[in-house]
Structure formats: C-alpha cells, structure tokens
Design a protein around this motif. Sequence first.
Motif, mmCIF file in Angstrom:
data_model
loop_
_atom_site.group_PDB
_atom_site.id
_atom_site.type_symbol
_atom_site.label_atom_id
_atom_site.label_comp_id
_atom_site.label_asym_id
_atom_site.label_seq_id
_atom_site.Cartn_x
_atom_site.Cartn_y
_atom_site.Cartn_z
ATOM 1 N N ARG A 92 -2.545 -27.531 21.926
ATOM 2 C CA ARG A 92 -2.154 -27.783 23.313
ATOM 3 C C ARG A 92 -3.333 -28.260 24.143
ATOM 4 N N ARG A 93 -4.513 -27.697 23.901
ATOM 5 C CA ARG A 93 -5.708 -28.146 24.623
ATOM 6 C C ARG A 93 -6.031 -29.588 24.277
ATOM 7 N N ALA A 94 -5.908 -29.964 23.006
ATOM 8 C CA ALA A 94 -6.184 -31.341 22.612
ATOM 9 C C ALA A 94 -5.185 -32.292 23.261
ATOM 10 N N ALA A 95 -3.928 -31.893 23.357
ATOM 11 C CA ALA A 95 -2.913 -32.733 23.998
ATOM 12 C C ALA A 95 -3.196 -32.874 25.485
ATOM 13 N N ALA A 96 -3.631 -31.797 26.145
ATOM 14 C CA ALA A 96 -3.957 -31.866 27.561
ATOM 15 C C ALA A 96 -5.181 -32.754 27.792
ATOM 16 N N ALA A 99 -4.012 -36.297 27.580
ATOM 17 C CA ALA A 99 -3.229 -36.670 28.759
ATOM 18 C C ALA A 99 -4.133 -36.898 29.964
ATOM 19 N N GLY A 100 -5.287 -36.239 29.998
ATOM 20 C CA GLY A 100 -6.217 -36.378 31.109
ATOM 21 C C GLY A 100 -6.967 -37.697 31.100
ATOM 22 N N ARG A 101 -7.014 -38.383 29.992
ATOM 23 C CA ARG A 101 -7.716 -39.667 29.922
ATOM 24 C C ARG A 101 -6.927 -40.733 30.666
ATOM 25 N N SER A 102 -7.640 -41.652 31.319
ATOM 26 C CA SER A 102 -6.964 -42.702 32.088
ATOM 27 C C SER A 102 -6.380 -43.781 31.187
ATOM 28 N N ASP A 103 -6.971 -43.992 30.018
ATOM 29 C CA ASP A 103 -6.467 -45.037 29.131
ATOM 30 C C ASP A 103 -5.440 -44.514 28.133
ATOM 31 N N ALA A 104 -5.014 -43.280 28.263
ATOM 32 C CA ALA A 104 -4.063 -42.708 27.315
ATOM 33 C C ALA A 104 -2.672 -43.295 27.490
#
Length: 146
Positions: A92-96, A99-104
């Motif tokens: 879950r931390r890796a997914a968050a 998601a926090g990256r702007s280019d995701a």
Amino acid sequence: MIAETVCSAVSAAGLGIAIVTAYRKRYLAAVRIAAYSLVPIGLVMTGVVEWLADTAFSPTAWAGFGVLGVAWVLFMTTRAVERRRGGTRKERRAAAREAGRSDAVAPAAAAPSLGQGTRPATRPAPASRGDDDLSDIEAILKKHGI
C-alpha cells in the motif's frame, strides 16, 4: 499413577499381539505392532504422560490455551482484513508513493472517457465470417450489456 499403569498395560498387550502375529509368520506386521506398542511406555519413561496429566488438570494451563486461541483468532482476522484491502502495508505504501508522483497519470486521463450515458452511441458492426472465434465472446458481452 493410573496413566502410567494403563500405558504399561497397553504396551504389554501390544507386545503380546505382536508375538502372536510373528507366530503366524507375518513378521513385518509383527514388527510394526511392536513399534506401536512401545510408544506408550516410551511416553511414560520420558515424562510426557505426567506433563500431560499435570496440564490437563491445571486451570492456569487452560487459561494459557485460551490466550493462545484468542491470539490465533486475532492473527487470522488481521490476515483476512489485509487480504480484503489488497495487500500488505508495504504494497500500500508503494502504491501511495506511485500515486504521489506527477508523471504517474497521463494528463488526458483526468477527463472522463465516456459522456453522460454509459452506452456508446453507435453499435459495433456485426462480426464477419472470419471472426467466428470472437462471436461467442461478443454474444456474452452483449448479454451482460457491455
């Protein structure tokens, strides 16, 4: 005291049955019966029977088994909840973080892909004779309104 006597009697009876079985020329079965019949007397000699008797009549031991049972239920409940949420805390931390990256996410992906309705305005063309493999799949999709 009674448990040791019972175990000794069971071992003696088992060895007697093993002797009768060996007399009938079934040596492999006789050795197997002898091995099984020596287990109770071995448990008495090692002290396992006395430990079990002390544990069976001890309220503290039963309370300990109860605490172990509660711990097991709590552990299994947390595992079930973790599976429903979709992974471990690390995942879950890796997914968050992703998601926090702007280019995701692509910029065009923010706009909805469908208009007001959920069905497309035009119907797809009927399948040609060469697409017989896909006709079953298309029929299933139409049945479910997809």
